[in-house]
Design a protein around this motif. Structure first.
Motif, PDB file in Angstrom:
ATOM      1  N   PHE A  11      16.585 -33.442 -52.330  1.00 50.02           N
ATOM      2  CA  PHE A  11      15.979 -32.755 -51.393  1.00 50.02           C
ATOM      3  C   PHE A  11      14.689 -33.088 -51.390  1.00 50.02           C
ATOM      4  N   ASN A  12      13.856 -33.229 -50.338  1.00 50.23           N
ATOM      5  CA  ASN A  12      12.456 -33.391 -50.262  1.00 50.23           C
ATOM      6  C   ASN A  12      11.869 -31.898 -49.751  1.00 50.23           C
ATOM      7  N   PHE A  13      11.068 -31.191 -50.537  1.00 49.74           N
ATOM      8  CA  PHE A  13      10.750 -30.038 -50.252  1.00 49.74           C
ATOM      9  C   PHE A  13       9.164 -29.949 -49.670  1.00 49.74           C
ATOM     10  N   LYS A  14       8.667 -31.049 -49.703  1.00 50.69           N
ATOM     11  CA  LYS A  14       7.150 -31.035 -49.338  1.00 50.69           C
ATOM     12  C   LYS A  14       6.682 -30.553 -48.042  1.00 50.69           C
ATOM     13  N   GLY A  15       5.811 -29.593 -48.059  1.00 50.30           N
ATOM     14  CA  GLY A  15       5.595 -29.156 -46.457  1.00 50.30           C
ATOM     15  C   GLY A  15       6.721 -28.288 -45.865  1.00 50.30           C
ATOM     16  N   LYS A  16       7.842 -27.946 -46.556  1.00 49.64           N
ATOM     17  CA  LYS A  16       8.961 -27.288 -45.958  1.00 49.64           C
ATOM     18  C   LYS A  16       8.879 -25.683 -46.233  1.00 49.64           C
ATOM     19  N   ASP A  17       9.122 -24.869 -45.448  1.00 51.05           N
ATOM     20  CA  ASP A  17       9.417 -23.597 -45.832  1.00 51.05           C
ATOM     21  C   ASP A  17      11.091 -23.240 -46.174  1.00 51.05           C
ATOM     22  N   ILE A  18      11.460 -22.190 -46.453  1.00 46.65           N
ATOM     23  CA  ILE A  18      12.648 -21.826 -46.911  1.00 46.65           C
ATOM     24  C   ILE A  18      13.488 -22.045 -45.953  1.00 46.65           C
TER      25      ILE A  18
END
Length: 161
Positions: free
Chosen positions: A129-136
């Motif tokens: 997963f790429n979590f950069k700049g993402k909310d839950i």
């Protein structure tokens, strides 16, 4: 210890294309709440559950989980929770787990069903997963997609508190 589904079955269940069981509409859970969404395989032969569990204390702490036959956790993504300690064994069952044998894995991490271990193994979530700049909420969508959900249920996004 042996569980009732094999690794081959678990891998098959994970790869099956999944769709919501019906056209129900949901609201993303607030802190302290849990949402369980029923899914089915395209041929309607297998049932799955997707869980979204929010912490009451830590706003960003959330767990996304994909289950088959109600009790077998195929994948579990933990965000902003405690670290997980993997088992330490002589022969690691999957190649991807080798660097993490006996290691403590910080959050976010992804639990993977492993025959005879259930969900006792985790790997760093950034492998998938790429979590950069993402909310839950965005991470939830990515988790559904990763778990081969071909159609997403309608889940109202609200203030994520």
């Amino acid at each position: 210890m042996s569980y009732l589904i094999t690794q081959t079955e678990a891998d098959y269940f994970f790869q099956i294309e999944k769709i919501p069981e019906d056209d129900a509409k949901y609201t993303f859970p607030v802190s302290g709440d849990k949402l369980v969404i029923p899914f089915t395989s395209l041929d309607k032969r297998e049932s799955f559950l997707f869980d979204i569990t929010r912490s009451i204390i830590k706003i960003r702490k959330v767990t996304y989980q994909s289950r088959v036959r109600k009790i077998y956790i195929l994948r579990r993504l933990d965000i902003d929770g405690p670290a997980h300690l993997n088992p330490e064994i002589n022969e690691v069952p999957l190649e991807i787990l080798k660097p993490y044998n006996g290691q403590e894995i910080e959050c976010p991490h992804l639990h993977i069903y492993i025959e005879d271990f259930n969900n006792k193994w985790a790997v760093p979530a950034d492998l998938f997963f790429n979590f950069k700049g993402k909310d839950i909420y965005d991470i939830m969508i990515e988790f559904f997609t990763y778990c081969n959900a071909k159609k997403l249920p309608e889940i109202e996004k609200r203030l994520l508190l």
